[in-house]
Design a protein around this motif. Structure first.
Motif, PDB file in Angstrom:
ATOM      1  N   MET A  61      28.572  34.173  33.453  1.00  0.00           N
ATOM      2  CA  MET A  61      29.084  34.921  34.602  1.00  0.00           C
ATOM      3  C   MET A  61      28.638  36.374  34.538  1.00  0.00           C
ATOM      4  O   MET A  61      28.534  36.958  33.469  1.00  0.00           O
ATOM      5  N   ARG A  62      28.428  36.923  35.724  1.00  0.00           N
ATOM      6  CA  ARG A  62      28.102  38.346  35.850  1.00  0.00           C
ATOM      7  C   ARG A  62      29.408  39.117  36.016  1.00  0.00           C
ATOM      8  O   ARG A  62      30.021  39.068  37.070  1.00  0.00           O
ATOM      9  N   ASP A  63      29.798  39.835  34.968  1.00  0.00           N
ATOM     10  CA  ASP A  63      31.081  40.527  35.004  1.00  0.00           C
ATOM     11  C   ASP A  63      31.020  41.872  35.710  1.00  0.00           C
ATOM     12  O   ASP A  63      32.036  42.551  35.859  1.00  0.00           O
ATOM     13  N   ASP A  64      29.837  42.263  36.174  1.00  0.00           N
ATOM     14  CA  ASP A  64      29.715  43.524  36.899  1.00  0.00           C
ATOM     15  C   ASP A  64      29.724  43.335  38.419  1.00  0.00           C
ATOM     16  O   ASP A  64      29.583  44.299  39.162  1.00  0.00           O
ATOM     17  N   GLN A  69      35.836  41.546  39.301  1.00  0.00           N
ATOM     18  CA  GLN A  69      36.909  42.535  39.174  1.00  0.00           C
ATOM     19  C   GLN A  69      38.063  42.192  40.116  1.00  0.00           C
ATOM     20  O   GLN A  69      39.224  42.177  39.704  1.00  0.00           O
ATOM     21  N   GLU A  70      37.742  41.919  41.375  1.00  0.00           N
ATOM     22  CA  GLU A  70      38.771  41.648  42.392  1.00  0.00           C
ATOM     23  C   GLU A  70      39.652  40.457  42.033  1.00  0.00           C
ATOM     24  O   GLU A  70      40.851  40.463  42.311  1.00  0.00           O
ATOM     25  N   ALA A  74      38.518  38.709  34.145  1.00  0.00           N
ATOM     26  CA  ALA A  74      38.486  39.098  32.737  1.00  0.00           C
ATOM     27  C   ALA A  74      39.728  38.609  31.990  1.00  0.00           C
ATOM     28  O   ALA A  74      39.768  38.657  30.765  1.00  0.00           O
ATOM     29  N   ASP A  75      40.705  38.117  32.710  1.00  0.00           N
ATOM     30  CA  ASP A  75      41.954  37.632  32.111  1.00  0.00           C
ATOM     31  C   ASP A  75      41.656  36.484  31.149  1.00  0.00           C
ATOM     32  O   ASP A  75      41.194  35.422  31.567  1.00  0.00           O
ATOM     33  N   PRO A  76      41.922  36.664  29.850  1.00  0.00           N
ATOM     34  CA  PRO A  76      41.609  35.612  28.882  1.00  0.00           C
ATOM     35  C   PRO A  76      42.457  34.352  29.057  1.00  0.00           C
ATOM     36  O   PRO A  76      42.117  33.307  28.486  1.00  0.00           O
ATOM     37  N   ALA A  77      43.520  34.428  29.844  1.00  0.00           N
ATOM     38  CA  ALA A  77      44.366  33.254  30.059  1.00  0.00           C
ATOM     39  C   ALA A  77      43.760  32.268  31.056  1.00  0.00           C
ATOM     40  O   ALA A  77      44.222  31.129  31.162  1.00  0.00           O
ATOM     41  N   LEU A  78      42.707  32.683  31.771  1.00  0.00           N
ATOM     42  CA  LEU A  78      42.083  31.796  32.743  1.00  0.00           C
ATOM     43  C   LEU A  78      41.359  30.659  32.038  1.00  0.00           C
ATOM     44  O   LEU A  78      40.663  30.866  31.041  1.00  0.00           O
ATOM     45  N   SER A  79      41.483  29.471  32.585  1.00  0.00           N
ATOM     46  CA  SER A  79      40.818  28.301  32.011  1.00  0.00           C
ATOM     47  C   SER A  79      39.356  28.240  32.456  1.00  0.00           C
ATOM     48  O   SER A  79      38.957  28.898  33.429  1.00  0.00           O
ATOM     49  N   ASP A  80      38.591  27.414  31.764  1.00  0.00           N
ATOM     50  CA  ASP A  80      37.207  27.184  32.180  1.00  0.00           C
ATOM     51  C   ASP A  80      37.165  26.659  33.610  1.00  0.00           C
ATOM     52  O   ASP A  80      36.303  27.059  34.399  1.00  0.00           O
ATOM     53  N   GLU A  81      38.083  25.762  33.949  1.00  0.00           N
ATOM     54  CA  GLU A  81      38.109  25.201  35.304  1.00  0.00           C
ATOM     55  C   GLU A  81      38.307  26.303  36.346  1.00  0.00           C
ATOM     56  O   GLU A  81      37.666  26.282  37.404  1.00  0.00           O
ATOM     57  N   GLN A  82      39.175  27.262  36.058  1.00  0.00           N
ATOM     58  CA  GLN A  82      39.397  28.365  36.991  1.00  0.00           C
ATOM     59  C   GLN A  82      38.143  29.227  37.118  1.00  0.00           C
ATOM     60  O   GLN A  82      37.813  29.681  38.218  1.00  0.00           O
ATOM     61  N   LEU A  83      37.447  29.423  36.016  1.00  0.00           N
ATOM     62  CA  LEU A  83      36.213  30.203  36.061  1.00  0.00           C
ATOM     63  C   LEU A  83      35.124  29.461  36.827  1.00  0.00           C
ATOM     64  O   LEU A  83      34.391  30.064  37.627  1.00  0.00           O
ATOM     65  N   TYR A  84      35.012  28.147  36.608  1.00  0.00           N
ATOM     66  CA  TYR A  84      34.053  27.351  37.391  1.00  0.00           C
ATOM     67  C   TYR A  84      34.343  27.473  38.879  1.00  0.00           C
ATOM     68  O   TYR A  84      33.436  27.662  39.687  1.00  0.00           O
ATOM     69  N   GLU A  85      35.609  27.350  39.238  1.00  0.00           N
ATOM     70  CA  GLU A  85      35.991  27.428  40.657  1.00  0.00           C
ATOM     71  C   GLU A  85      35.637  28.792  41.242  1.00  0.00           C
ATOM     72  O   GLU A  85      35.215  28.882  42.399  1.00  0.00           O
ATOM     73  N   ALA A  86      35.788  29.855  40.454  1.00  0.00           N
ATOM     74  CA  ALA A  86      35.414  31.187  40.930  1.00  0.00           C
ATOM     75  C   ALA A  86      33.911  31.271  41.189  1.00  0.00           C
ATOM     76  O   ALA A  86      33.482  31.849  42.193  1.00  0.00           O
ATOM     77  N   PRO A  91      29.165  32.393  44.325  1.00  0.00           N
ATOM     78  CA  PRO A  91      27.990  32.106  43.494  1.00  0.00           C
ATOM     79  C   PRO A  91      27.289  33.353  42.960  1.00  0.00           C
ATOM     80  O   PRO A  91      26.548  33.258  41.981  1.00  0.00           O
ATOM     81  N   ILE A  92      27.553  34.514  43.547  1.00  0.00           N
ATOM     82  CA  ILE A  92      26.959  35.753  43.037  1.00  0.00           C
ATOM     83  C   ILE A  92      27.399  36.006  41.595  1.00  0.00           C
ATOM     84  O   ILE A  92      26.754  36.746  40.857  1.00  0.00           O
ATOM     85  N   LEU A  93      28.477  35.348  41.161  1.00  0.00           N
ATOM     86  CA  LEU A  93      28.983  35.509  39.801  1.00  0.00           C
ATOM     87  C   LEU A  93      28.115  34.818  38.745  1.00  0.00           C
ATOM     88  O   LEU A  93      28.230  35.117  37.564  1.00  0.00           O
TER      89      LEU A  93
END
Length: 119
Positions: A61-64, A69-70, A74-86, A91-93
């Motif tokens: 993921m592109r964290d910049d 940010q919105e 960066a929340d470490p409690a987020l699951s992989d599934e939540q990150l995939y969905e983001a 897709p710019i991420l």
């Protein structure tokens, strides 16, 4: 088949395409360019990319980018599934460029990472 997840507006991504086409693809393997902002990867494709890349989902993921940010990604409690969905929703991420060859993948930052797929 070589696949490049590409954003034509990104100089690193354009450089990866040139590197593959002009230097490292000595055998002339077919190259598939995926403009992932126009044709975002599916959940299954993201999982496959993650597996080929190794590391964490956050590494791909592109964290910049603004959505990172919105959405508080960066929340470490987020699951992989939540990150995939983001990534699917924004897709710019997705890091760019990502090159896939023979079941292995590399993020072309720096471009030399791509060369490891051809060694």
């Amino acid at each position: 088949m070589i696949t490049i997840y590409h954003n034509p507006r990104c100089s690193k991504s354009r450089g990866a395409c040139e590197l593959v086409n002009d230097r490292v693809n000595q055998s002339g393997e077919p190259v598939k360019i995926v403009e992932y902002l126009k044709a975002p990867p599916s959940l299954d494709e993201l999982k496959a990319l993650h597996h080929m890349l190794g590391g964490s989902v956050r590494d791909m993921m592109r964290d910049d980018e603004e959505p990172y940010q919105e959405l508080g990604l960066a929340d470490p409690a987020l699951s992989d599934e939540q990150l995939y969905e983001a990534i699917i929703a924004h897709p710019i991420l997705l890091q760019r460029p990502i090159v896939i060859r023979n079941g292995r993948a590399a993020i072309g930052r720096p471009p030399e990472n791509i060369e490891t797929l051809f060694a």
